[in-house]
Design an enzyme around this catalytic site. Structure first.
Site: not given
Ligand code: CA
Length: 532
Positions: A191, A247, A261, A265, A353, A418
Site C-alpha cells: 500500500d 491509505h 490498550n 480501535i 486474475y 479497500s
C-alpha cells in the site's frame, strides 16, 4: 477460467498425528471467461497512466546464447545478457531491476529519453528472447470520499449503532472468544506505507530482528533488502516505508490495530506482525513496485498479502508474481474495485486474475447490503466484507492527501472495497495463525463456505465472511472429530457419518489430536456425492 482445486478423486491426504483434510472440487466454482476491451477500460473508471520511459520485460531463460545476439560468448551474468539483448532491440535501453526471485526473467527496463512506450513494447514483444513486455502501469487505491462523522466500529460488532442491522458484521467478538491472533504471523500490506509512530499500530508492526541486530548495509536475513527494519519503500527504494498518503495506515488498522490498550480501535487481529511494503504514493500503485513487493513479502515468509487497489490493466508480470507466491503458499487478498460494475464483464486487476490463491473481495454496508460503490461478480468475486463508513487508524499528522480527501488524523472512516479486503486478510490471518497447517486453498475454502449468505448472486460464496464461523470450522486437534465447514457447530465421530450428512460441494475436515498419530480406519462410501 478460474482453475479448480486439483484433488484427485479418492486421493486422501493423510497427515498422521495432525489432521486429515479433504475438499470437494465444487468448493471453488469455475468462472466463465471474460473479455477485456477498451470500452471496459472506460466504463471501469479505473484507467490510469503508466510510468513513462519504463517497461516490464520477461526474458526467456535459456542456457544457450540469446537468438538476438548469437555471438555472445564467455560466462556472463543474467543482467549482462539482458543488457546485450536490450542493446540489440533498442539502443540506449538498460536493465534497471530484476525480479527473478519471484518470476524468472522478469526485468524492469529503462528506455532512452523520448522513446514511446508503445513502440518499445512492440519491439521487445517481437524479440525471440522475450516472453512478454508491458508498460509499468499505475493502479488506483480502492477508496472513495466518505462521511467523516462515523463513530463506531460497526464492521466488527454491529449493534445497530449506525442505524444499520444488528449482526450485519464480521462477528468479531464471537471470533475473539476463540482466538485473537499470534505475534509473528506475517502479513504483508502492499500500500502507501504505514505510520510506524501510530500508538495503535506500533506493537503489531513487523520488526525485523535480524536486521535490527545485524550489520549496516548488509541484507542480514537474505530477503533481498538491506536494513529493512519494518519493510521496504519500493517507490523510493529505501528502508523507511513512510505513509505520505494515509491509505496504508488505514488498512493496517483494520487488519491489526493493537487491542485492549484502552485507546482507539481494535483490529481483526489483536496481535499480529504486519510487514509494510510501500508500493504506492498519492498517484496510486506502481506495477514494478507491486511485483518487487510480492517477491519481497514471499522471501520474508508472509502468508497473506493485502492489495486494496487495482485497475483495468491486465499485467502478465503481476499475475505471474502472484501465481508464484501461491505456489509458495501465499494467499493474495484483492479488492474488487469501486465502480458499481460487474467484474465478470469488466475485470479489475489483480482481483480478477484467474489465480487460485487470489480472493477477490466486494463491500457491504451496515445493513448487509452491497455497499453503494462496490463492484460485484457472481463468477469472479469471491466474498464480501464491510466497506462503508468504517473506522480505522490514520497517520498521526495530517498529510496533503488527507486534507484533500477530508480524512482526519489518528482515526478516520473510509468507504470502498479497500476497506473490505483487509477484513478478509485479517480473518485469514486469524484462521491461519490458529491452524498453521492449513493450505492456502483450505483457508480460502473455509472463508467462502462459512460466509453468511447475505449477498446472494453477487459473488461466488454469496456471502459476507463470518470470522467466528470460520474459526469454528478449523481443526482444533480433538481426537477423532470430523466436521463439515458448512455447519461449523456440528461434529461427527466418523468420516462416514459426516459424508452421510453432507451435500454435494461440502468440505469435510477429519482431525486427530496433534502428536497422537491418530488414524481413521474406515471403509468409506461416498454414495455418489461430489466429495472426493
Ligand atoms: Ca533484509
Amino acid at each position: 477460467m478460474k482453475e479448480q482445486i486439483q484433488e484427485r478423486p479418492g486421493a486422501w491426504r493423510l497427515l498422521l498425528g495432525s489432521v486429515l483434510i479433504f475438499c470437494t472440487q465444487a468448493g471453488l466454482v469455475a468462472a466463465s471467461e471474460f473479455s477485456f476491451t477498451l470500452a471496459d477500460t472506460v466504463n471501469c473508471g479505473g484507467a490510469s497512466a503508466a510510468e513513462p520511459g519504463e517497461l516490464l520485460v520477461r526474458f526467456v531463460s535459456r542456457d544457450t546464447a540469446p537468438v538476438t545476439c548469437p555471438d555472445l560468448t564467455g560466462p556472463r551474468t543474467a543482467r549482462a545478457v539482458r543488457e546485450a539483448i536490450c542493446g540489440q532491440v533498442l539502443a540506449g535501453t538498460s536493465v534497471h531491476q530484476q525480479y527473478d526471485g519471484v518470476v524468472p526473467g522478469l526485468t524492469l527496463v529503462h528506455l532512452p529519453q523520448g522513446t514511446s512506450v508503445t513502440d518499445a513494447m512492440t519491439r521487445f514483444a517481437a524479440c525471440g528472447d522475450v516472453l512478454y513486455a508491458e508498460p509499468n502501469y499505475r493502479y488506483k487505491l480502492h477508496k472513495v470520499p466518505n462521511d467523516p462523522n462515523y463513530p463506531k466500529q460497526w464492521d466488527m460488532d454491529n449493534t445497530g449503532q449506525s442505524g444499520g442491522k444488528k449482526g450485519a458484521d464480521i462477528r468479531a467478538p464471537e471470533a475473539w472468544d476463540i482466538h485473537t491472533g499470534v505475534k509473528g504471523f506475517l502479513i504483508a500490506i502492499l500500500d502507501t506505507g504505514v505510520d510506524t509512530t501510530h500508538p495503535d499500530l506500533a506493537l503489531n508492526l513487523w520488526m525485523n530482528q535480524q536486521e535490527m541486530f545485524g550489520k549496516p548495509n548488509v541484507d542480514d536475513d537474505g530477503n533481498g533488502q538491506a536494513d529493512d527494519f519494518y519493510g521496504w519503500d519500493f517507490i523510493g527504494n529505501k528502508s523507511d516505508p513512510v505513509d505520505d498518503v494515509y491509505h496504508g495506515t488505514y488498512v493496517a488498522g483494520i487488519i491489526g490495530a493493537f487491542a485492549n490498550n484502552m485507546m482507539g480501535i481494535a483490529g481483526v487481529n489483536w496481535t499480529i506482525s504486519m510487514i509494510t511494503c510501500k508500493v504506492a504514493d498519492k498517484d496510486g500503485v506502481k506495477l514494478d513496485a507491486a511485483v518487487a513487493a510480492v517477491q519481497y513479502a514471499t522471501a520474508c515468509g508472509a502468508k497473506v498479502i493485502n492489495a486494496s487497489w487495482g485497475g483495468p490493466q491486465y499485467s502478465k508480470s503481476l499475475k505471474d508474481a502472484i501465481e508464484a507466491a501461491g505456489k509458495k503458499g501465499v494467499l493474495f487478498v484483492a479488492s474488487a474495485g469501486n465502480g458499481s460494475v460487474n467484474n465478470d464483464k469488466v475485470p479489475v486487476y489483480p482481483a480478477s486474475y484467474d489465480c487460485d490463491n487470489i480472493i477477490s473481495v466486494m463491500a457491504t454496508d451496515a445493513n448487509d447490503q452491497i455497499a453503494w460503490p462496490s463492484n460485484y461478480g457472481p463468477k469472479t468475486v469471491d466474498v464480501a466484507e464491510p466497506g462503508l463508513n468504517v473506522l480505522s487508524t490514520t497517520p498521526m499528522k495530517e498529510t496533503e492527501s488527507m486534507t484533500k480527501d477530508g480524512v482526519t488524523a489518528q482515526y478516520g472512516a473510509l468507504t470502498g472495497t479497500s476497506v473490505a479486503a483487509p477484513h478478509v486478510s485479517g480473518v485469514a490471518a486469524l484462521l491461519w495463525s490458529k491452524s498453521p497447517f492449513l493450505s492456502v486453498y483450505h483457508v480460502k475454502h473455509i472463508l467462502m463456505q462459512t460466509a453468511d449468505k447475505v449477498v446472494p448472486g453477487l459473488c461466488l460464496s454469496h456471502g459476507r465472511v463470518n470470522a467466528a464461523n470460520a474459526l469454528k470450522a478449523v481443526p482444533t486437534g480433538q481426537l477423532g472429530r470430523v466436521l463439515n465447514t458448512r455447519e461449523p457447530n456440528n461434529f461427527y465421530t466418523s468420516i462416514q457419518s459426516a459424508i452421510d450428512a453432507a451435500q454435494d460441494g461440502d468440505t469435510l475436515i477429519a482431525e486427530g489430536k496433534a502428536g497422537s498419530n491418530t488414524m481413521f480406519l474406515e471403509q468409506i462410501d461416498f454414495k455418489g456425492k461430489a466429495i472426493p
